[in-house]
Design a protein around this motif. Sequence first.
Motif, mmCIF file in Angstrom:
data_model
loop_
_atom_site.group_PDB
_atom_site.id
_atom_site.type_symbol
_atom_site.label_atom_id
_atom_site.label_comp_id
_atom_site.label_asym_id
_atom_site.label_seq_id
_atom_site.Cartn_x
_atom_site.Cartn_y
_atom_site.Cartn_z
ATOM 1 N N VAL A 77 18.975 -14.163 -11.800
ATOM 2 C CA VAL A 77 19.851 -15.116 -11.487
ATOM 3 C C VAL A 77 21.195 -15.593 -12.125
ATOM 4 N N ASP A 78 21.279 -15.178 -13.414
ATOM 5 C CA ASP A 78 22.630 -15.185 -14.361
ATOM 6 C C ASP A 78 22.732 -13.971 -15.072
ATOM 7 N N ILE A 79 23.596 -13.260 -14.641
ATOM 8 C CA ILE A 79 23.844 -11.677 -15.340
ATOM 9 C C ILE A 79 25.322 -11.761 -15.892
ATOM 10 N N ASN A 80 25.315 -12.025 -17.397
ATOM 11 C CA ASN A 80 26.353 -12.018 -18.078
ATOM 12 C C ASN A 80 26.877 -10.430 -18.538
ATOM 13 N N VAL A 81 28.048 -10.078 -18.175
ATOM 14 C CA VAL A 81 28.600 -8.737 -18.438
ATOM 15 C C VAL A 81 29.390 -8.482 -19.457
ATOM 16 N N LYS A 82 28.912 -7.819 -20.662
ATOM 17 C CA LYS A 82 29.521 -7.463 -21.640
ATOM 18 C C LYS A 82 30.167 -6.253 -22.096
ATOM 19 N N ILE A 83 31.244 -6.151 -22.714
ATOM 20 C CA ILE A 83 31.965 -4.918 -22.902
ATOM 21 C C ILE A 83 32.622 -4.874 -24.042
ATOM 22 N N LYS A 84 32.882 -3.665 -24.959
ATOM 23 C CA LYS A 84 33.621 -3.598 -26.044
ATOM 24 C C LYS A 84 35.189 -3.621 -25.730
ATOM 25 N N ASP A 85 35.995 -4.892 -26.542
ATOM 26 C CA ASP A 85 37.376 -4.742 -26.429
ATOM 27 C C ASP A 85 37.733 -4.179 -27.797
ATOM 28 N N ASP A 86 38.361 -2.861 -27.843
ATOM 29 C CA ASP A 86 38.466 -1.983 -29.121
ATOM 30 C C ASP A 86 39.856 -2.704 -29.727
ATOM 31 N N ASP A 87 40.602 -3.368 -28.837
ATOM 32 C CA ASP A 87 41.649 -4.118 -29.657
ATOM 33 C C ASP A 87 41.184 -5.141 -30.761
ATOM 34 N N THR A 88 40.120 -5.744 -30.374
ATOM 35 C CA THR A 88 39.452 -6.919 -31.473
ATOM 36 C C THR A 88 38.124 -6.096 -32.023
ATOM 37 N N ASP A 89 37.834 -4.998 -31.663
ATOM 38 C CA ASP A 89 36.805 -4.417 -32.377
ATOM 39 C C ASP A 89 35.587 -5.449 -32.122
ATOM 40 N N LEU A 90 35.506 -6.089 -30.924
ATOM 41 C CA LEU A 90 34.194 -6.870 -30.877
ATOM 42 C C LEU A 90 33.619 -6.513 -29.307
ATOM 43 N N ILE A 91 32.624 -6.726 -28.930
ATOM 44 C CA ILE A 91 31.762 -6.605 -27.931
ATOM 45 C C ILE A 91 31.535 -7.820 -27.094
ATOM 46 N N ILE A 92 32.491 -8.218 -26.157
ATOM 47 C CA ILE A 92 32.368 -9.634 -25.772
ATOM 48 C C ILE A 92 32.221 -9.801 -24.200
ATOM 49 N N CYS A 93 31.920 -10.905 -23.860
ATOM 50 C CA CYS A 93 31.489 -11.422 -22.556
ATOM 51 C C CYS A 93 32.671 -11.375 -21.554
ATOM 52 N N ILE A 94 32.898 -10.745 -20.282
ATOM 53 C CA ILE A 94 34.184 -10.896 -19.612
ATOM 54 C C ILE A 94 33.838 -11.311 -18.183
ATOM 55 N N ALA A 95 32.419 -11.147 -17.653
ATOM 56 C CA ALA A 95 32.191 -11.663 -16.015
ATOM 57 C C ALA A 95 30.574 -11.951 -16.040
ATOM 58 N N LYS A 96 30.366 -12.543 -14.885
ATOM 59 C CA LYS A 96 29.123 -12.556 -14.279
ATOM 60 C C LYS A 96 28.940 -11.725 -12.835
ATOM 61 N N ALA A 97 27.745 -11.357 -13.022
ATOM 62 C CA ALA A 97 27.500 -10.396 -11.814
ATOM 63 C C ALA A 97 26.216 -10.881 -11.062
ATOM 64 N N ARG A 98 26.309 -10.135 -9.878
ATOM 65 C CA ARG A 98 24.899 -10.559 -9.126
ATOM 66 C C ARG A 98 24.368 -9.273 -8.428
ATOM 67 N N LEU A 99 22.938 -9.253 -8.178
ATOM 68 C CA LEU A 99 22.394 -7.963 -7.929
ATOM 69 C C LEU A 99 22.647 -7.864 -6.550
ATOM 70 N N LEU A 100 23.413 -6.609 -5.983
ATOM 71 C CA LEU A 100 23.755 -6.004 -4.727
ATOM 72 C C LEU A 100 22.467 -5.310 -4.194
ATOM 73 N N ASN A 115 32.140 -13.707 -10.773
ATOM 74 C CA ASN A 115 33.090 -14.592 -11.542
ATOM 75 C C ASN A 115 33.571 -13.824 -12.976
ATOM 76 N N TYR A 116 34.713 -14.333 -13.485
ATOM 77 C CA TYR A 116 35.243 -14.023 -14.476
ATOM 78 C C TYR A 116 34.844 -14.939 -15.877
ATOM 79 N N THR A 117 34.795 -14.637 -17.074
ATOM 80 C CA THR A 117 34.600 -15.344 -17.932
ATOM 81 C C THR A 117 35.430 -15.341 -19.212
ATOM 82 N N ASP A 118 35.308 -16.110 -20.317
ATOM 83 C CA ASP A 118 35.970 -15.970 -21.408
ATOM 84 C C ASP A 118 34.854 -15.079 -22.270
ATOM 85 N N ASP A 119 35.175 -14.941 -23.739
ATOM 86 C CA ASP A 119 34.427 -13.965 -24.454
ATOM 87 C C ASP A 119 33.142 -14.669 -24.798
#
Length: 211
Positions: A77-100, A115-119
């Motif tokens: 019901v709540d999927i947080n999408v995280k990806i590495k930002d190599d500029d800050t060298d952190l793995i951050i949250c960027i969006a929420k997703a749904r199951l298609l 939806n998009y999110t902050d870090d």
Amino acid sequence: MFNKILFLILFISLLDSKQLYNNPKEYMIINKEDWILGVIKLDINFSNGAFGSTFGFFLDEDTIITSSEITSLGFPVDINVKIKDDDTDLIICIAKARLLASDANKSLAMLKLINYTDDYCNYSHKKIYHQELIKSQMIQILHHQKPKKIEMISIESPFFYKNCMHTISAEQGMPYFDKEYNLIGISSNNKIITLDKIIDFIYDIQFKKLE
């Protein structure tokens, strides 16, 4: 006496480290330096209150491919999408997703961003920052197999295909790459789902016109 105690401590430490290395979950304590750009992590809250994590990759700007095991603990019901930002060298949250779509026979699932999110996974407006981060790391396997942006990382990275024996039984949706950073496939149900099977799954979803 002191030397015997020191030797015993050293022996136990070596024994413990060997046991940890042989434990797939312990191998998954991933350093940022081991993280291949193009890999995404999904932290999931399920309708029954359970929590789990899996991996995947961006097929395009709002589509994610992962393992069908994303539904193994319940309905996500709540999927947080995280990806590495190599500029800050952190793995951050960027969006929420749904199951298609999820196909247990093909061991694959497809997600769509909603939806998009902050870090920190709080809701946010879509920003150029989000677009650039995704575009630089998405893997359009119908045209090319590697993210547009790559960086040199440790050869011991668990995302390299040659190291898959450590993680394939423990992690779902985990993308595996060759030494040239080309995508080989993803893990699901203790096996690697290869590119041809992923492409068949994508075509099947497109044929059904799911949105």
